[in-house]
Design a protein around this motif. Structure first.
Motif, PDB file in Angstrom:
ATOM      1  N   ALA A  91       1.330   8.851  -6.327  1.00 20.88           N
ATOM      2  CA  ALA A  91       1.749  10.219  -6.021  1.00 20.88           C
ATOM      3  C   ALA A  91       2.650  10.762  -7.133  1.00 20.88           C
ATOM      4  CB  ALA A  91       2.478  10.259  -4.677  1.00 20.88           C
ATOM      5  N   GLN A  92       3.542   9.937  -7.600  1.00 25.00           N
ATOM      6  CA  GLN A  92       4.454  10.356  -8.653  1.00 25.00           C
ATOM      7  C   GLN A  92       3.710  10.547  -9.971  1.00 25.00           C
ATOM      8  OE1 GLN A  92       7.487  11.345  -8.597  1.00 25.00           O
ATOM      9  NE2 GLN A  92       7.839  11.459 -10.815  1.00 25.00           N
ATOM     10  N   GLN A  93       2.821   9.607 -10.263  1.00 25.44           N
ATOM     11  CA  GLN A  93       2.079   9.668 -11.527  1.00 25.44           C
ATOM     12  C   GLN A  93       1.202  10.928 -11.568  1.00 25.44           C
ATOM     13  OE1 GLN A  93       2.294   7.505 -14.097  1.00 25.44           O
ATOM     14  NE2 GLN A  93       0.872   8.748 -15.288  1.00 25.44           N
ATOM     15  N   HIS A 104       9.035   2.799   1.606  1.00 21.46           N
ATOM     16  CA  HIS A 104       8.165   2.118   0.644  1.00 21.46           C
ATOM     17  C   HIS A 104       7.514   3.126  -0.316  1.00 21.46           C
ATOM     18  CE1 HIS A 104       9.104  -1.023   3.299  1.00 21.46           C
ATOM     19  NE2 HIS A 104       8.242  -0.702   4.237  1.00 21.46           N
ATOM     20  N   GLN A 105       7.151   4.280   0.227  1.00 26.64           N
ATOM     21  CA  GLN A 105       6.577   5.325  -0.627  1.00 26.64           C
ATOM     22  C   GLN A 105       7.606   5.781  -1.670  1.00 26.64           C
ATOM     23  OE1 GLN A 105       5.403   8.254   2.273  1.00 26.64           O
ATOM     24  NE2 GLN A 105       3.716   7.000   3.044  1.00 26.64           N
ATOM     25  N   GLY A 119       7.951   3.390  -4.475  1.00 25.38           N
ATOM     26  CA  GLY A 119       6.884   3.566  -5.456  1.00 25.38           C
ATOM     27  C   GLY A 119       7.159   4.736  -6.384  1.00 25.38           C
ATOM     28  N   LEU A 137      -0.509  -2.818  -8.743  1.00 23.57           N
ATOM     29  CA  LEU A 137       0.338  -1.683  -9.131  1.00 23.57           C
ATOM     30  C   LEU A 137       1.815  -2.005  -8.903  1.00 23.57           C
ATOM     31  CD1 LEU A 137      -1.764   1.271  -7.712  1.00 23.57           C
ATOM     32  CD2 LEU A 137      -0.982   1.096 -10.084  1.00 23.57           C
ATOM     33  N   VAL A 138       2.103  -2.612  -7.764  1.00 16.64           N
ATOM     34  CA  VAL A 138       3.496  -2.896  -7.415  1.00 16.64           C
ATOM     35  C   VAL A 138       4.082  -3.952  -8.359  1.00 16.64           C
ATOM     36  CG1 VAL A 138       5.004  -3.827  -5.618  1.00 16.64           C
ATOM     37  CG2 VAL A 138       3.226  -2.181  -5.018  1.00 16.64           C
ATOM     38  N   ASN A 189       7.782   4.493 -10.519  1.00 16.33           N
ATOM     39  CA  ASN A 189       7.007   5.235 -11.512  1.00 16.33           C
ATOM     40  C   ASN A 189       7.903   6.176 -12.338  1.00 16.33           C
ATOM     41  OD1 ASN A 189       5.104   7.770 -12.209  1.00 16.33           O
ATOM     42  ND2 ASN A 189       3.904   5.881 -12.164  1.00 16.33           N
ATOM     43  N   GLN A 236       3.297  -4.262 -11.300  1.00 14.75           N
ATOM     44  CA  GLN A 236       3.204  -3.629 -12.615  1.00 14.75           C
ATOM     45  C   GLN A 236       2.243  -4.378 -13.534  1.00 14.75           C
ATOM     46  OE1 GLN A 236       7.592  -3.331 -13.229  1.00 14.75           O
ATOM     47  NE2 GLN A 236       7.298  -1.122 -13.103  1.00 14.75           N
ATOM     48  N   MET A 263       0.930  14.359  -6.812  1.00  9.29           N
ATOM     49  CA  MET A 263       0.152  14.708  -5.613  1.00  9.29           C
ATOM     50  C   MET A 263       0.893  14.232  -4.367  1.00  9.29           C
ATOM     51  SD  MET A 263      -2.952  11.931  -6.058  1.00  9.29           S
ATOM     52  CE  MET A 263      -3.312  11.879  -7.800  1.00  9.29           C
ATOM     53  N   MET A 288       1.125  12.273  -0.533  1.00 15.61           N
ATOM     54  CA  MET A 288       0.788  10.893  -0.170  1.00 15.61           C
ATOM     55  C   MET A 288      -0.660  10.735   0.297  1.00 15.61           C
ATOM     56  SD  MET A 288       3.297   9.008  -0.904  1.00 15.61           S
ATOM     57  CE  MET A 288       4.852   9.538  -1.632  1.00 15.61           C
ATOM     58  N   ALA A 323      -0.602   3.093 -13.207  1.00 12.56           N
ATOM     59  CA  ALA A 323      -1.181   4.157 -12.392  1.00 12.56           C
ATOM     60  C   ALA A 323      -1.911   5.174 -13.259  1.00 12.56           C
ATOM     61  CB  ALA A 323      -0.086   4.840 -11.584  1.00 12.56           C
ATOM     62  N   ILE A 361       0.838  -1.210   0.000  1.00 12.83           N
ATOM     63  CA  ILE A 361       0.000   0.000   0.000  1.00 12.83           C
ATOM     64  C   ILE A 361       0.870   1.257   0.000  1.00 12.83           C
ATOM     65  CG2 ILE A 361      -1.607   1.360   1.427  1.00 12.83           C
ATOM     66  CD1 ILE A 361      -3.003  -1.338   2.084  1.00 12.83           C
ATOM     67  N   GLU A 362       1.935   1.238   0.777  1.00  7.82           N
ATOM     68  CA  GLU A 362       2.837   2.408   0.787  1.00  7.82           C
ATOM     69  C   GLU A 362       3.519   2.586  -0.571  1.00  7.82           C
ATOM     70  OE1 GLU A 362       2.767   4.542   3.165  1.00  7.82           O
ATOM     71  OE2 GLU A 362       1.515   3.275   4.434  1.00  7.82           O
ATOM     72  N   GLN A 363       3.959   1.479  -1.151  1.00  3.22           N
ATOM     73  CA  GLN A 363       4.601   1.563  -2.464  1.00  3.22           C
ATOM     74  C   GLN A 363       3.627   2.091  -3.505  1.00  3.22           C
ATOM     75  OE1 GLN A 363       5.789  -2.545  -2.548  1.00  3.22           O
ATOM     76  NE2 GLN A 363       7.890  -2.131  -1.838  1.00  3.22           N
ATOM     77  N   LYS A 380       1.094   3.988  -2.994  1.00  2.00           N
ATOM     78  CA  LYS A 380       0.903   5.425  -2.766  1.00  2.00           C
ATOM     79  C   LYS A 380       1.991   6.222  -3.468  1.00  2.00           C
ATOM     80  CE  LYS A 380       0.151   6.557   1.674  1.00  2.00           C
ATOM     81  NZ  LYS A 380       0.121   6.298   3.161  1.00  2.00           N
ATOM     82  N   GLY A 381       3.220   5.734  -3.351  1.00  2.00           N
ATOM     83  CA  GLY A 381       4.336   6.404  -4.023  1.00  2.00           C
ATOM     84  C   GLY A 381       4.162   6.434  -5.539  1.00  2.00           C
ATOM     85  N   ILE A 382       3.720   5.294  -6.082  1.00  2.00           N
ATOM     86  CA  ILE A 382       3.526   5.211  -7.538  1.00  2.00           C
ATOM     87  C   ILE A 382       2.476   6.225  -7.993  1.00  2.00           C
ATOM     88  CG2 ILE A 382       2.633   3.723  -9.391  1.00  2.00           C
ATOM     89  CD1 ILE A 382       3.863   1.322  -7.804  1.00  2.00           C
TER      90      ILE A 382
END
Lengths: 251, 249
Positions: A198-200, B201-202, B205, A230-231, B209, A233, A203, A205, A237, A190-192, A194-196
């Motif tokens: 957020a980057q896409q 972890h964030q 991600g 998502l993680v 990406n 792939q 925005m 977290m 995203a 879930i954290e990973q 969020k990062g994906i």
């Protein structure tokens, strides 16, 4: 005469134990209940319960006092004593006079005396050929436990045994391993994810998490599953952000 | 099997202290609060300076559940960041890893961590695996400022405490998963852990990406950047999450 008789209270104890077999319950709590109710209803000063794991190693699961706990630990450590004998043979062991057993158990007997216990009665936790532990009743006076108490102790132990075996059957270790793996890794995924997101979507977290949750609800898939896709792939995203990104950032 | 000499040991105040510590660990595990209370009883009754309890799973989902002090946490963090060290060894071998002299001994099994740990205040490390039957959960890491072995008795005590920790930690994690505890929610076992690695972890991600990398490669990029610059992964991750650092392809 308004107080419930011992038989009534024993009956209630069986119902409580039996109920715990049906619903999801905690084995440790069940064991604590078993020792508590044994001391309350039977002629014993203290009770202890030892249970074996899948590899024949014993552990003290519950006891009503430090004194009983110490005696159980001693027996497990030295591998000798009435409770251990009960576990190994799968039969009840009655020791009406512990002091008389000083030669047979040179470590257990003096420690029991030191703790103020004069006699002990151990009943096996056994279903057919499988003995999984023992319930031990320590008494501060010498003598055999009364026949009615012996039967009651064995009956209480039997009901608890069925519960434990049932729980073990439904939750074998591969099942536990899998659940643990999922529990530990889903937090990470879930954290990973969020990062994906957020980057896409450029925005933060919190907004990314809100977006993920909204998309999971909309698509009717569990949040953990979405995150894992998502993680791995298996899902981009892009879809999520274009579908929901604007509403998440404006909302 | 212990001999007769063991009997006196069983009744010492230390033995009572171990049982009391196990009770406290059980209480901390059963509580609705976080698991921070599991460390203090271990430090009190074992002849060590500090304790850390960690979950270990794959290479990402490792986390310090609680640490009694900053050094204990740092030792954990180094092992997670580097992906090597006695906690991984204990977890893989299912046996304690005893390092009585951190600075004196050579550590061919984990050379990078062996080097890094010399810069901490630890003189000796003793790591015990956390297992319930065949299920591996993590490790109980003990350190002491001074070098020197742990007595057999202390090893035995630490194993007993590790068994209690393992049982209640596993129960708590599974219960939280069953109840669908969201990370950070009320019954999340890590809720009051000051050591969570969520930002790592964030950041993983974000890098996935950004650079279109699979998860393992993105994690390795963060790890490599931290190692090359002498930073912790948490520091690098914070820079990435706050957009102060962009790893380039």
């Amino acid at each position: 005469m308004s107080d419930p008789t011992r038989e009534q209270r024993l009956g209630e104890a069986f119902v409580t134990l039996a109920d715990s077999l049906v619903a999801g319950y905690d084995v440790v709590e069940l064991m604590h209940y078993l020792v508590d109710v044994s001391v309350e209803l039977l002629d014993a000063a203290a009770a202890g319960l030892v249970l074996a794991d899948g590899r024949d190693r014993l552990d003290v699961l519950a006891s009503t006092s430090e004194r009983a706990q110490l005696l159980e630990i001693l027996q497990i450590r030295t591998g000798r004593g009435p409770c251990l004998e009960c576990y190994r043979t799968g039969r009840a062991v009655s020791i009406p006079d512990i002091a008389a057993e000083a030669i047979r158990w040179p470590q257990f007997a003096p420690l029991a005396a030191e703790q103020g216990f004069k006699s002990v009665h151990a009943v096996p936790m056994r279903l057919r050929d499988s003995t999984i532990g023992a319930l031990n009743l320590f008494r501060s006076q010498p003598g055999e436990l009364a026949e009615a108490d012996r039967r009651a102790a064995q009956a209480l132990a039997d009901v608890a045994t069925i519960g434990i075996l049932q729980q073990r059957a439904t939750q074998d270790s591969s099942d536990v391993n899998e659940n643990l793996e999922i529990a530990l890794n889903s937090r990470v995924a879930i954290e990973q994810a969020k990062g994906i997101v957020a980057q896409q979507g450029s925005m933060n977290m919190d907004a990314a998490f809100a977006t993920l949750r909204r998309y999971a609800v909309q698509q009717k898939i569990p949040l953990t599953t979405l995150a894992q896709q998502l993680v791995r792939q298996e899902r981009t995203a892009d879809d999520i952000v274009t579908t929901l990104g604007s509403s998440a950032s404006s909302g | 099997m212990a001999g007769a000499a063991r009997v006196g040991v069983v009744m010492t105040p230390e033995r009572v202290a171990i049982v009391t510590a196990q009770r406290e660990i059980t209480a901390a595990g059963a509580g609705v609060a976080g698991l921070g209370g599991m460390c203090a009883p271990c430090v009190r009754v074992l002849p060590v300076t500090g304790v850390a309890i960690s979950t270990l799973s794959g290479s990402f989902a490792s986390e310090t559940v609680c640490a009694s002090d900053e050094v204990a946490f740092r030792i954990d963090e180094l092992q997670f960041d580097l992906g090597e060290g006695p906690c991984w060894e204990a977890f893989a071998s299912r046996a304690p890893v005893l390092v009585p002299d951190v600075r004196g001994d050579a550590h061919p099994q984990w050379p990078v961590f062996g080097d890094a740990v010399r810069k901490t205040a630890a003189g000796a490390l003793f790591v015990f695996p956390l297992y319930v039957g065949g299920t591996g959960i993590g490790s109980l890491g003990l350190y002491r400022r001074t070098a020197g072995p742990l007595t057999d008795e202390a090893v035995h005590d630490a194993e007993a405490l590790a068994a209690t920790v393992a049982k209640h930690l596993l129960r708590r994690i599974l219960a939280a998963a069953r109840d669908g505890a969201a990370p950070g929610s009320g019954n999340d076992p890590w809720q009051d852990s000051p050591h969570d690695r969520r930002e790592i972890h964030q950041a993983t991600g974000i890098v996935m990406n950004q650079l279109d990398l699979p998860v393992g490669a993105a994690f390795a990029r963060l790890r490599g950047h931290a190692f090359a610059n002498g930073d912790t992964m948490a520091e690098v991750a914070h820079e990435v999450v706050t957009r102060h650092l962009h790893l380039s392809s």
